[in-house]
Design an enzyme around this catalytic site. Structure first.
Site, PDB file in Angstrom:
ATOM      1  N   LEU A  33       0.820  -1.214   0.000  1.00 60.34           N
ATOM      2  CA  LEU A  33       0.000   0.000   0.000  1.00 60.34           C
ATOM      3  C   LEU A  33       0.854   1.266   0.000  1.00 60.34           C
ATOM      4  O   LEU A  33       1.962   1.285   0.527  1.00 60.34           O
ATOM      5  CB  LEU A  33      -0.919  -0.020   1.223  1.00 60.34           C
ATOM      6  N   HIS A  34       0.297   2.306  -0.598  1.00 58.43           N
ATOM      7  CA  HIS A  34       0.967   3.604  -0.653  1.00 58.43           C
ATOM      8  C   HIS A  34      -0.092   4.690  -0.470  1.00 58.43           C
ATOM      9  O   HIS A  34      -1.292   4.378  -0.309  1.00 58.43           O
ATOM     10  CB  HIS A  34       1.721   3.764  -1.976  1.00 58.43           C
ATOM     11  N   HIS A  37      -3.505   4.351  -2.182  1.00 60.00           N
ATOM     12  CA  HIS A  37      -4.521   3.494  -1.545  1.00 60.00           C
ATOM     13  C   HIS A  37      -5.141   4.203  -0.341  1.00 60.00           C
ATOM     14  O   HIS A  37      -6.347   4.133  -0.116  1.00 60.00           O
ATOM     15  CB  HIS A  37      -3.882   2.188  -1.060  1.00 60.00           C
ATOM     16  N   GLN A  62      -4.975 -12.011 -13.221  1.00 64.47           N
ATOM     17  CA  GLN A  62      -4.861 -10.788 -14.022  1.00 64.47           C
ATOM     18  C   GLN A  62      -3.432 -10.529 -14.497  1.00 64.47           C
ATOM     19  O   GLN A  62      -3.143  -9.469 -15.033  1.00 64.47           O
ATOM     20  CB  GLN A  62      -5.437  -9.583 -13.274  1.00 64.47           C
ATOM     21  N   GLN A 154      -9.349   0.083 -16.286  1.00 61.22           N
ATOM     22  CA  GLN A 154      -9.914  -0.826 -15.276  1.00 61.22           C
ATOM     23  C   GLN A 154     -11.212  -0.231 -14.714  1.00 61.22           C
ATOM     24  O   GLN A 154     -12.204  -0.932 -14.536  1.00 61.22           O
ATOM     25  CB  GLN A 154      -8.899  -1.053 -14.155  1.00 61.22           C
TER      26      GLN A 154
HETATM   27  O1  PAF Z   1      -6.187  -2.204  -9.070  1.00 61.24           O
HETATM   28  C1  PAF Z   1      -5.861  -3.237  -8.445  1.00 61.24           C
HETATM   29  O2  PAF Z   1      -5.100  -3.203  -7.488  1.00 61.24           O
HETATM   30  C2  PAF Z   1      -6.421  -4.588  -8.897  1.00 61.24           C
HETATM   31  O3  PAF Z   1      -6.557  -4.653 -10.275  1.00 61.24           O
HETATM   32  C3  PAF Z   1      -7.725  -4.953  -8.195  1.00 61.24           C
HETATM   33  C4  PAF Z   1      -8.847  -3.968  -8.523  1.00 61.24           C
HETATM   34  C5  PAF Z   1      -7.514  -4.997  -6.688  1.00 61.24           C
HETATM   35  C6  PAF Z   1      -8.189  -6.335  -8.647  1.00 61.24           C
HETATM   36  O4  PAF Z   1      -7.241  -7.309  -8.352  1.00 61.24           O
END
Ligand code: PAF
Length: 284
Positions: A33-34, A37, A62, A154
C-alpha cells in the site's frame, strides 16, 4: 482492525456491521500500500462510509505468463500497520486457494471496452480483473466501492460490468495520487532504480502536454499523440508502449471531443511498466 482470511468470517463481520445499519465501503487492493490506496480510504469516508473493508489479494488471474506476478511487491506487516492507522474496520486477506478453489472455472468476460490499449497488450488481464472484482463484490456486498483513476481502463471495465450485470454497488473513482513531480503513485514504482525514478515523470509531463494541446483547441488526434510521443522521445531510457487520446467511455479514438477526452499512456522504464492518464473534460 479485524483481519479475516476466509470468506465466511469476512461475511459474518460484514453482516454484523450491516445489521447495525452502517454503510459498508470496500477498497480492493493487491497490497504494498501507498498514499494512493490511503487516499481511497479517505474518499470512502468522505462519501459516507461507516464500515471500511480493504482486501489484499495479488490476483494471479490478471497477470500474463511473462508478467510480474512472482515478483509483485508484498509486505503484509507494513500494510496492516498502514490500514490500522487509517481505522480500517476489516482487512480481508484471502489465499489463492480460497479465491480460486480447485475446480473453479467460471470467469467474467469483460466487454469491448476491455479490448484496446491495456487489453490488447495484456491478453486476459481485464477478464482476470473483472472476475476477481465480481467475486469480491459478492463476498463483501458493499454499498460503495472505491477505485483509483490511475487505472482508467480498469475503472471503465468495472463500471461497465456493474451496469451490465446489475451489481448493486455504488462506484466511486478517486483522483490519482501523485508524487511531488507528477509521477502517479503505484506499487510498481518500487521497482524503479534511483536513475529510473528520475526518468519516470516524463510520462505525466507528456500527458499534460497533450492536455494543453486539447485546451488550446487542437482536435487532431494524431497531432496530439505525436506531440506526446515527441516529449517522451526527448527522454532517453524510456520506451513507449502506447500514447493515445481516447473516448473516456469506450477507450477508442474519440468521435468528437464533446464528452471530453482521456489522454492515456504506458511506458517502460527499464523493466518497469508504468501507466497513467489525464482527463480533459468539457473540451469541445
Ligand atoms: O487495481 C488493483 O489493485 C487490482 O486490479 C484490483 C482492482 C484490486 C483487482 O485485483
Amino acid at each position: 482492525m479485524q483481519t479475516t482470511t476466509t470468506i465466511s468470517a469476512a461475511r459474518e463481520a460484514i453482516a454484523r456491521a450491516r445489521d447495525s445499519g452502517r454503510t459498508i465501503a470496500f477498497i480492493p487492493t493487491m497490497g504494498f500500500l501507498h498514499e494512493g490506496h490511503l487516499s481511497l480510504i479517505d474518499a470512502a469516508r468522505d462519501n459516507g462510509a461507516e464500515f471500511i473493508v480493504v482486501s489484499i489479494f495479488v490476483n494471479p488471474k490478471q497477470f500474463g505468463p511473462n508478467e510480474d506476478f512472482a515478483r509483485y511487491p508484498r509486505d503484509e506487516e507494513r500494510d496492516r500497520e498502514l490500514l490500522a492507522g487509517k481505522d480500517v474496520d476489516l482487512l480481508f486477506l484471502p489465499s489463492t486457494g480460497i479465491m480460486y478453489p480447485p475446480g473453479s472455472q467460471t470467469t467474467v468476460s469483460a466487454g469491448a471496452v476491455a479490448r484496446p490499449l491495456e487489453g490488447e497488450r495484456r491478453p486476459g488481464h481485464f477478464e482476470g480483473v473483472a472476475t476477481v472484482v465480481l467475486k469480491l463484490f459478492n463476498i463483501v456486498q458493499p454499498d460503495l466501492a472505491v477505485f483509483g483513476r490511475k487505472d482508467a481502463q480498469q475503472c471503465a471495465v468495472i463500471d461497465r460490468m456493474v451496469r451490465d450485470l446489475d451489481v448493486p454497488v455504488r462506484l466511486l473513482f478517486a483522483e490519482t495520487a501523485r508524487e511531488h513531480d507528477g509521477l502517479a503513485r503505484s506499487s510498481r514504482n518500487s521497482y524503479l532504480s534511483p536513475d529510473e525514478r528520475k526518468l519516470a515523470p516524463a510520462l505525466h509531463r507528456a500527458l499534460r502536454a497533450g492536455e494543453q494541446a486539447v485546451i488550446r483547441g487542437i482536435r487532431d488526434v494524431s497531432a496530439i499523440e505525436t506531440l506526446m510521443r515527441r516529449m517522451i522521445e526527448e527522454t532517453p531510457g524510456i520506451e513507449i508502449d502506447y500514447l493515445a487520446a481516447v473516448d473516456p467511455e469506450t477507450f477508442l479514438p474519440p468521435a468528437d471531443f464533446r464528452s471530453g477526452v482521456l489522454l492515456v499512456g504506458a511506458v517502460r522504464v527499464g523493466r518497469t511498466r508504468l501507466i497513467d492518464n489525464v482527463r480533459v473534460v468539457n473540451s469541445s
